[in-house]
Write a protein that holds these residues in place. Structure first.
Motif, PDB file in Angstrom:
ATOM      1  N   ALA A  43       0.832  -1.212   0.000  1.00 59.21           N
ATOM      2  CA  ALA A  43       0.000   0.000   0.000  1.00 59.21           C
ATOM      3  C   ALA A  43       0.865   1.261   0.000  1.00 59.21           C
ATOM      4  O   ALA A  43       0.550   2.238  -0.685  1.00 59.21           O
ATOM      5  N   LEU A  44       1.952   1.248   0.750  1.00 64.22           N
ATOM      6  CA  LEU A  44       2.846   2.415   0.780  1.00 64.22           C
ATOM      7  C   LEU A  44       3.526   2.619  -0.572  1.00 64.22           C
ATOM      8  O   LEU A  44       3.753   3.754  -1.006  1.00 64.22           O
ATOM      9  N   ALA A  45       3.830   1.510  -1.252  1.00 65.17           N
ATOM     10  CA  ALA A  45       4.511   1.606  -2.545  1.00 65.17           C
ATOM     11  C   ALA A  45       3.571   2.024  -3.668  1.00 65.17           C
ATOM     12  O   ALA A  45       3.972   2.748  -4.578  1.00 65.17           O
ATOM     13  N   HIS A  46       2.312   1.586  -3.613  1.00 64.95           N
ATOM     14  CA  HIS A  46       1.398   1.796  -4.747  1.00 64.95           C
ATOM     15  C   HIS A  46       0.234   2.747  -4.471  1.00 64.95           C
ATOM     16  O   HIS A  46      -0.484   3.116  -5.393  1.00 64.95           O
ATOM     17  N   GLU A  71      -4.433   3.660   9.771  1.00 67.41           N
ATOM     18  CA  GLU A  71      -3.491   4.551  10.451  1.00 67.41           C
ATOM     19  C   GLU A  71      -2.408   5.079   9.518  1.00 67.41           C
ATOM     20  O   GLU A  71      -2.092   6.262   9.537  1.00 67.41           O
ATOM     21  N   ARG A  72      -1.866   4.194   8.672  1.00 71.26           N
ATOM     22  CA  ARG A  72      -0.702   4.568   7.869  1.00 71.26           C
ATOM     23  C   ARG A  72      -1.028   5.044   6.449  1.00 71.26           C
ATOM     24  O   ARG A  72      -0.256   5.783   5.845  1.00 71.26           O
ATOM     25  N   VAL A  73      -2.151   4.582   5.897  1.00 69.32           N
ATOM     26  CA  VAL A  73      -2.556   4.984   4.540  1.00 69.32           C
ATOM     27  C   VAL A  73      -4.039   5.364   4.595  1.00 69.32           C
ATOM     28  O   VAL A  73      -4.902   4.662   4.061  1.00 69.32           O
ATOM     29  N   PRO A  74      -4.348   6.467   5.288  1.00 71.35           N
ATOM     30  CA  PRO A  74      -5.764   6.791   5.556  1.00 71.35           C
ATOM     31  C   PRO A  74      -6.619   7.015   4.308  1.00 71.35           C
ATOM     32  O   PRO A  74      -7.833   6.893   4.368  1.00 71.35           O
TER      33      PRO A  74
END
Length: 201
Positions: A43-46, A71-74
């Motif tokens: 998710a952080l990469a794409h 929390e990290r990719v709202p």
């Protein structure tokens, strides 16, 4: 274009779901994950718009992964898929902030429609499962009691449960007694059966 992250541990099912979604002109599968621990890095990469997560995966499960994404990719909304529609799992998912909850045996066209609705900000829940959840008994066990019973279900004896959970044997014995009483069970084994059938373990 709706960017989708798809997480499912069974390769054949993941491939089928990805193929279904890729047939849609407005949906793009930008990443796939085979276990719960791979969801956040993907998710952080794409930066997907919607994550479609299986509930039961190796590593963290789909609902825990959804909590991490929140929390990290709202900006990523979550649609959870499950093989077994258990009311307690639905309650847990909704409490975590999951926006969609579908059974895996839903018609294929329903998956793309659910992705679109979740992306649009709607909450999507299988109607039959929603009705069952409303009618179902809530879990009477505390989180600690669930931990104790889960250990017992896994075959741990009283000293092993006490050591694993950093409790005294007497405290574990008290928890097990309270669990049997709350579930109106005949014994510990019956309590495990009742809790498992209700989806509380």
């Amino acid at each position: 274009m709706i960017r989708v992250l798809l997480a499912e541990d069974l390769h054949l099912i993941r491939g089928a779901l990805a193929s279904l979604l890729r047939l849609e002109p407005d949906i793009e599968v930008v990443a796939e994950a085979a276990d719960g621990d791979a969801v956040l890095p993907a998710a952080l990469a794409h930066r997907p718009d919607v994550a479609v997560l299986d509930v039961q995966m190796p590593g963290i499960d789909g609902i825990e992964a959804a909590a991490v994404l929140r929390e990290r990719v709202p900006g990523c909304r979550v649609l959870v898929l499950t093989q077994l529609g258990r009311p307690e799992v639905l309650r847990r998912a909704l409490a975590t902030g999951v926006q969609g909850f579908m059974l895996k045996d839903a018609p294929p066209a329903d998956l793309a429609a659910a992705v679109r609705r979740v992306h649009a900000g709607e909450t999507v829940v299988d109607p039959a499962l929603a009705a069952a959840t409303i009618a179902a008994r809530a879990n009477p066990l505390s989180p600690r009691e669930v931990d104790v019973l889960r250990r017992a279900a896994g075959g741990d004896d009283l000293p092993e449960i006490a050591a694993a959970l950093h409790l005294t044997r007497g405290t574990v014995r008290n928890y097990l007694g309270a669990i049997v009483t709350k579930l109106d069970a005949r014994n510990r084994l019956d309590a495990v059966r009742i809790a498992t059938e209700a989806g509380w373990l």
